[in-house]
Every structure is written in structure tokens, then in C-alpha cells.
Design an enzyme around this catalytic site. Structure first.
Site, PDB file in Angstrom:
ATOM      1  N   ASN A   1       0.818  -1.212   0.000  1.00  0.00           N
ATOM      2  CA  ASN A   1       0.000   0.000   0.000  1.00  0.00           C
ATOM      3  C   ASN A   1       0.852   1.263   0.000  1.00  0.00           C
ATOM      4  OD1 ASN A   1      -1.964  -1.916   0.240  1.00  0.00           O
ATOM      5  ND2 ASN A   1      -2.685  -1.283   2.262  1.00  0.00           N
TER       6      ASN A   1
ATOM      7  N   HIS B   1     -17.466  35.500 -30.702  1.00  0.00           N
ATOM      8  CA  HIS B   1     -18.572  34.731 -31.293  1.00  0.00           C
ATOM      9  C   HIS B   1     -18.221  34.227 -32.688  1.00  0.00           C
ATOM     10  CE1 HIS B   1     -21.148  36.268 -28.036  1.00  0.00           C
ATOM     11  NE2 HIS B   1     -20.566  37.439 -28.277  1.00  0.00           N
TER      12      HIS B   1
ATOM     13  N   GLU C   1      -6.201  17.741 -35.769  1.00  0.00           N
ATOM     14  CA  GLU C   1      -7.461  17.058 -35.491  1.00  0.00           C
ATOM     15  C   GLU C   1      -7.280  15.979 -34.422  1.00  0.00           C
ATOM     16  OE1 GLU C   1      -8.737  15.619 -39.278  1.00  0.00           O
ATOM     17  OE2 GLU C   1      -9.328  17.588 -40.009  1.00  0.00           O
TER      18      GLU C   1
END
Length: 465
Positions: free
Chosen positions: A118, A164, A298
């Protein structure tokens, strides 16, 4: 080393059990095929632990010497790429221990004293990630260096600013590129912060409660060049914040790369023709011989979703786990490794893409002037002349409508036409109607004014070191 059959591998546990694991369960839980990349760091952590055990009186000088020799041999084997991980061990920790036992015998059986898988896996992951973050910072610097070089070569080039995705105000191309430099500088800052929280020693936490073995944890931390020691053993073995934080940083960096990739795809479209990506970072079509596709951009855009998915998966993995360690945490590695690999490739390929870019100044000049891009400057001219800005905004809106109806652009207007809309326009108003004049009129740090952009370039180069 000869290959071993899965059933021949010695497990790190089993005395309490009367039957071995079912084959399906054993295969289902095995992680060596992906956590083997932690091997160099497991070896480094084991060496530090061995020396701590010697200081604690658990190992003799001869046993420590044997372990040091054996671990050094294993390290060389792993670094050379000759290590055989196609074995039956459950995980990388078992692999290291079994190979070490083959090399040095009984001292290997003492190495796990005071240590659990652990706290061991937590340390291995932190050591691996420390190295990965340091390498990532270097790749971000390289990409920013390419962007800064590109911006420096186009320090006076006009560029169409958008909101925009509609024409808004002209800026300098260098100013636009510097926006991505700023994003990446913030990314680097986040990775540096993550590095500080990653470089923590967890060994000595045991399975969850610590250990009765008198380990000198601070000496171990110094030896591994870790500036901090975990403060709570329960947290140390179950904490994967550092993994989630890295993947978050990777996802946000990929988001920034994706935004830039999207713009490159748009800029290189023949309808705009503002920029061209080098042939070496594009591909063609198997059917259409004329095609030049921006595939690398892309792919970066597409791979961003992959890293974001890993982040969501990690947070979902962690959200319901009680303290302390749970085997669910094994599932963090593949997400972490793939996110790191994806980010690494994306940063490297985008650095190459940026270096291959070329621009078409005449098209950028025309685009920067289109869409009445100096209209805001006219409104601010009136505001400086004492006209309330809301009124000035309305006046210039009417001027734009007048130009649209008359088939004109702002630079085509005469002083008489301007004064027909407001007597506040003077002859100097005619000198602010071009894109170049608009850029030059900007003021203040952070703006697209040529002097400010030159200053920003110098400062960004200094910050990118």
C-alpha cells in the site's frame, strides 16, 4: 532470464489461504502488464527502504550490500529494456521481489519488513509522476518557445480578432499567439504546484497504521530527494489526489492545445487561407489526390476528450472509497499512464506543428480590416470627446448601417459624412478608421498595442525559462 509460467511465481501473500486464487480471479487482478513501467521507481524506493532497514538494525551490513548489488543489477536490466515482464507475478512489486530473490537469496525476504504494498505503490507512483511532471514542464517550455519564436517573427502582422467567431477588432498576430503562451504558462504553474504535492515520501506508513520498525523516514526522504514526508499514514496509502491533480492539469493543458488546434484547422481552410501547416504535419486522402488534411491538429483535438474522460473516471473511482487502501485504487494507473502518454505526444506534435506554420500576410491584412473592425475606435473617439458612451455606441451603429446600405467601408467615409452623424467628429477622426490605426491606438499593459506586445514578448520569454 528464462520465462516463468504464471503458477510458478511466488506471491507476496498466501499463508492464511488454503486454496490458490481461481485462474479467472488471478488474471482479473493482475496489473504487471501496465504497472511494469514503475519498475525503476520501485527499485529506487526499495533501495532507500533497504538502507533504512540497515539503520534500524533489521539488515546486517552484508545483507544490505547484497541487496544494493542485486537492486543495481535489476535497475540495469530494466533500463536496458531486457527485463522480462511476461511472468506470472501479480504486480511490479512482486516482480522486483522475486527477481531480487533469484539474485541475492534470503536478504530479499527481509526487504519487505515494515513495508506494505500500500505505501510502496503510493511511493512508486509519486516517484514516477515526479519524473513525468518534470519532463512535462520541459515539453511545455519547448512549445512555448516555438510560439514565442513564431510571434517574434510576426511582431507587426495584423490579425483579425473575433468574438462569437464574428469579426470584432483587429489585433496583432503576435498578440493572438501570446494568448496561448499565457495559457501554457498557467499550465506550467499548475504542474509545478502539483509537483510539490506529489514529491512526498509515503514509505513507513505500512498498510495503514505505520510500523513498529524504527525507520528514519526523513533520512529516506532526503535520499530520494523528496522534500516532504506524509503526515498521516491512513491518508498516505489511500491518497490519489496527486494522480487526479496531474490528470486535471493534463486535461486542462489538452483543452488549451485543442483550442489552438481548432484555430489552426480553421486558419488553414482554403476559404480563409490565413495560414498553412507544413506538409510533414498533414496527411492526404486515399481517394482525393488534391487533399491536404490537418490531421495532427485534429488528433490533438480528438485526444483531448480522452484525457478529460480519464479525469472523470478517476474522480468517480475515488468518490466512494472508505479509508484506507482499497483495491479499486489499482485502476488509477492505466488512466494516469494514458493521460501522461497522450499529453506527451500532443505537446511534442504541436511543437512541431507550430514550427512548420507559415502565414499569408495579405489575407490577414484584409481579414483584419473587414467587418468594420475600427467601429469601436470611432465610438471611443466620441467618448473621449465628451459624448456618453451609450450615445456614442448608437451613433457609430448608425454609421455602420449607413456603410452597409451604401456599400462602403469605414475608411471610405468623408469628414462631412461623419459630421452628419455627430458634430464631435474632427479631421483627426479620419486617421483612426483603419485596422493599423486601431491597433496603434490601444493603451495599457496586456493590450495589442505594438509597444505592449513587444514588451509582452520579452517578459514571456523570461517567464518561460
Amino acid at each position: 532470464m528464462a520465462k516463468r509460467k504464471p503458477q510458478a511465481a511466488q506471491r507476496m501473500w498466501g499463508g492464511r489461504f488454503s486454496r490458490p486464487p481461481a485462474q479467472a480471479a488471478e488474471e482479473f487482478s493482475r496489473s504487471l502488464h501496465f504497472d511494469s513501467r514503475l519498475a525503476p521507481f520501485d527499485i529506487a524506493g526499495s533501495l532507500g527502504h533497504a538502507r533504512a532497514l540497515r539503520r534500524a538494525g533489521v539488515l546486517s551490513a552484508g545483507e544490505l550490500a547484497a541487496l544494493e548489488v542485486g537492486l543495481a543489477k535489476l535497475a540495469r536490466l530494466v533500463v536496458s529494456g531486457k527485463a522480462d515482464f511476461a511472468t506470472g507475478e501479480e504486480d511490479v512489486h512482486s516482480w522486483v521481489e522475486n527477481r531480487l530473490r533469484e539474485l541475492v537469496g534470503e536478504p530479499a525476504d527481509k526487504l519487505h519488513t515494515g513495508r506494505s504494498r500500500n505505501d510502496q505503490v503510493a511511493l512508486d507512483a509519486r516517484l514516477w509522476l515526479r519524473a513525468e511532471i518534470e519532463a512535462t514542464l520541459g515539453r511545455i517550455r519547448a512549445l512555448n518557445g516555438a510560439l514565442l519564436d513564431l510571434a517574434g517573427r510576426h511582431a507587426t502582422q495584423l490579425f483579425p480578432g473575433h468574438t462569437h467567431f464574428q469579426p470584432a477588432q483587429p489585433v496583432l498576430l503576435a498578440h493572438h499567439l501570446l494568448a496561448y503562451v499565457e495559457m501554457l504558462l498557467r499550465d506550467a504553474g499548475r504542474f509545478r504546484g502539483a509537483l510539490a504535492r506529489t514529491a512526498v515520501l509515503t514509505t513507513g506508513s505500512g498498510a495503514l497504521a505505520g510500523t513498529s520498525i524504527p525507520l528514519d523516514r526523513r533520512a529516506m526522504a532526503r535520499e530520494l530527494e523528496l522534500p516532504a514526508v506524509s503526515a498521516n499514514s491512513l491518508d498516505a496509502v489511500s491518497d490519489r489526489d496527486f494522480v487526479a491533480e496531474f490528470v486535471f492539469c493534463a486535461a486542462l493543458t489538452m483543452t488549451h492545445l485543442s483550442r489552438f488546434a481548432e484555430e489552426l484547422i480553421i486558419w488553414s481552410h482554403p476559404a480563409l487561407g490565413w495560414a498553412e501547416i507544413g506538409d510533414e504535419y498533414c496527411t492526404g486522402s486515399s481517394l482525393m489526390p488534391q487533399k491536404k488534411n490537418p490531421d495532427m491538429a485534429e488528433l490533438v483535438r480528438g485526444k483531448t476528450g480522452r484525457v478529460t474522460g480519464h479525469l472523470v473516471g478517476l474522480l468517480t473511482l475515488l468518490k466512494g472509497l472508505p479509508l484506507a487502501y482499497n483495491r479499486d485504487l489499482q485502476e488509477d494507473k492505466e488512466a494516469l499512464f494514458d493521460a501522461a502518454d497522450t499529453l506527451r505526444g500532443s505537446l511534442e506534435v504541436m511543437t512541431g506543428v507550430v514550427g512548420s506554420l507559415s502565414f499569408r500576410p495579405e489575407r490577414l491584412e484584409a481579414a483584419a480590416a473587414a467587418g468594420f473592425s475600427a467601429a469601436t475606435d470611432l465610438a471611443e473617439y466620441l467618448a473621449l470627446a465628451g459624448v456618453p458612451f451609450r450615445q456614442a455606441h448608437h451613433v457609430v451603429g448608425r454609421i455602420v448601417r449607413h456603410c452597409i446600405e451604401g456599400g462602403k467601408d469605414l475608411p471610405d467615409l468623408t469628414l462631412e459624412e461623419l459630421r452628419g452623424f455627430s458634430p464631435k467628429f474632427g479631421p483627426d477622426a479620419l486617421r483612426i478608421l483603419t485596422a493599423k490605426a486601431s491597433v496603434s491606438r490601444k493603451r495599457g499593459p496586456g493590450s495589442t498595442a505594438p509597444a505592449e506586445v513587444r514588451k509582452a514578448l520579452r517578459e514571456a520569454r523570461a517567464r518561460n525559462r
